[in-house]
Design a protein around this motif. Structure first.
Motif, PDB file in Angstrom:
ATOM      1  N   UNK A   1      10.832  11.698 -26.110  1.00 49.91           N
ATOM      2  CA  UNK A   1      10.349  11.944 -27.469  1.00 49.91           C
ATOM      3  C   UNK A   1       8.986  12.626 -27.482  1.00 49.91           C
ATOM      4  N   UNK A   2       8.257  12.550 -26.388  1.00 46.98           N
ATOM      5  CA  UNK A   2       6.957  13.226 -26.315  1.00 46.98           C
ATOM      6  C   UNK A   2       7.078  14.746 -26.386  1.00 46.98           C
ATOM      7  N   UNK A   3       8.185  15.297 -25.908  1.00 41.35           N
ATOM      8  CA  UNK A   3       8.274  16.754 -25.823  1.00 41.35           C
ATOM      9  C   UNK A   3       8.852  17.404 -27.076  1.00 41.35           C
ATOM     10  N   UNK A   4       9.399  16.604 -28.021  1.00 41.22           N
ATOM     11  CA  UNK A   4       9.931  17.198 -29.244  1.00 41.22           C
ATOM     12  C   UNK A   4       8.807  17.402 -30.249  1.00 41.22           C
ATOM     13  N   UNK A   5       9.047  18.236 -31.221  1.00 45.69           N
ATOM     14  CA  UNK A   5       8.002  18.552 -32.185  1.00 45.69           C
ATOM     15  C   UNK A   5       7.665  17.418 -33.134  1.00 45.69           C
ATOM     16  N   UNK A   6       8.646  16.640 -33.565  1.00 41.89           N
ATOM     17  CA  UNK A   6       8.421  15.563 -34.533  1.00 41.89           C
ATOM     18  C   UNK A   6       9.204  14.324 -34.081  1.00 41.89           C
ATOM     19  N   UNK A   7       8.619  13.502 -33.198  1.00 42.10           N
ATOM     20  CA  UNK A   7       9.357  12.355 -32.672  1.00 42.10           C
ATOM     21  C   UNK A   7       9.587  11.283 -33.733  1.00 42.10           C
ATOM     22  N   UNK A   8      10.800  10.748 -33.761  1.00 50.92           N
ATOM     23  CA  UNK A   8      11.172   9.673 -34.677  1.00 50.92           C
ATOM     24  C   UNK A   8      11.954   8.647 -33.870  1.00 50.92           C
ATOM     25  N   UNK A   9      11.484   7.403 -33.898  1.00 47.23           N
ATOM     26  CA  UNK A   9      12.188   6.321 -33.212  1.00 47.23           C
ATOM     27  C   UNK A   9      13.151   5.701 -34.224  1.00 47.23           C
ATOM     28  N   UNK A  10      14.453   5.787 -33.947  1.00 47.27           N
ATOM     29  CA  UNK A  10      15.469   5.279 -34.865  1.00 47.27           C
ATOM     30  C   UNK A  10      16.026   3.978 -34.313  1.00 47.27           C
ATOM     31  N   UNK A  11      15.942   2.919 -35.140  1.00 49.94           N
ATOM     32  CA  UNK A  11      16.377   1.578 -34.739  1.00 49.94           C
ATOM     33  C   UNK A  11      15.899   1.246 -33.322  1.00 49.94           C
ATOM     34  N   UNK A  12      14.570   1.286 -33.111  1.00 48.90           N
ATOM     35  CA  UNK A  12      14.070   1.095 -31.742  1.00 48.90           C
ATOM     36  C   UNK A  12      14.147  -0.362 -31.300  1.00 48.90           C
ATOM     37  N   UNK A  13      14.262  -0.569 -29.998  1.00 48.65           N
ATOM     38  CA  UNK A  13      14.131  -1.920 -29.458  1.00 48.65           C
ATOM     39  C   UNK A  13      12.640  -2.250 -29.398  1.00 48.65           C
ATOM     40  N   UNK A  14      12.293  -3.417 -28.900  1.00 50.12           N
ATOM     41  CA  UNK A  14      10.881  -3.847 -28.918  1.00 50.12           C
ATOM     42  C   UNK A  14       9.969  -2.899 -28.162  1.00 50.12           C
ATOM     43  N   UNK A  15      10.398  -2.510 -26.985  1.00 45.61           N
ATOM     44  CA  UNK A  15       9.547  -1.648 -26.159  1.00 45.61           C
ATOM     45  C   UNK A  15       9.328  -0.281 -26.795  1.00 45.61           C
ATOM     46  N   UNK A  16      10.404   0.318 -27.330  1.00 43.58           N
ATOM     47  CA  UNK A  16      10.266   1.626 -27.973  1.00 43.58           C
ATOM     48  C   UNK A  16       9.459   1.517 -29.265  1.00 43.58           C
ATOM     49  N   UNK A  17       9.620   0.433 -30.016  1.00 46.64           N
ATOM     50  CA  UNK A  17       8.843   0.248 -31.245  1.00 46.64           C
ATOM     51  C   UNK A  17       7.354   0.119 -30.926  1.00 46.64           C
ATOM     52  N   UNK A  18       7.033  -0.617 -29.857  1.00 43.10           N
ATOM     53  CA  UNK A  18       5.628  -0.756 -29.441  1.00 43.10           C
ATOM     54  C   UNK A  18       5.057   0.603 -29.052  1.00 43.10           C
ATOM     55  N   UNK A  19       5.816   1.347 -28.279  1.00 42.62           N
ATOM     56  CA  UNK A  19       5.369   2.670 -27.850  1.00 42.62           C
ATOM     57  C   UNK A  19       5.214   3.608 -29.054  1.00 42.62           C
ATOM     58  N   UNK A  20       6.144   3.543 -29.999  1.00 40.25           N
ATOM     59  CA  UNK A  20       6.075   4.401 -31.189  1.00 40.25           C
ATOM     60  C   UNK A  20       4.843   4.074 -32.025  1.00 40.25           C
ATOM     61  N   UNK A  21       4.513   2.783 -32.159  1.00 41.01           N
ATOM     62  CA  UNK A  21       3.300   2.421 -32.917  1.00 41.01           C
ATOM     63  C   UNK A  21       2.047   2.911 -32.201  1.00 41.01           C
ATOM     64  N   UNK A  22       2.008   2.785 -30.872  1.00 42.22           N
ATOM     65  CA  UNK A  22       0.839   3.244 -30.110  1.00 42.22           C
ATOM     66  C   UNK A  22       0.634   4.750 -30.261  1.00 42.22           C
TER      67      UNK A  22
END
Length: 87
Positions: free
Chosen positions: A2-23
């Protein structure tokens, strides 16, 4: 990824991905109700699709058979014997 796309969106993330998305301040989307893709994407009728597929398959087999028959008719060079009379 998701770092390399222009507009990253975490869809229904698990705990680890949600934490990373908030950071990383990515957008987070939560969907509770599943959406059936087949209702949104039109699909061709099965009968014409099968008919076209059959015609393409028959033509492909015909071309392959013709090429095989042409290949079998061409005489190849005579094989050279490795050990034998020279001359």
């Amino acid at each position: 990824m998701l770092d390399i796309v222009g507009h990253p969106v975490a869809v229904n993330p698990d705990r680890e991905l949600a934490r990373l998305a908030r950071q990383r301040e990515w957008e987070i989307r939560e969907f509770d109700q599943p959406v059936r893709l087949r209702r949104r994407v039109p699909t061709p009728a099965p009968a014409p699709t099968a008919a076209v597929g059959g015609v393409v398959a028959v033509l492909g087999l015909g071309v392959a058979g013709y090429r095989w028959a042409q290949h079998r008719r061409k005489p190849g060079p005579l094989p050279r014997l490795a050990f034998g009379p020279r001359g």
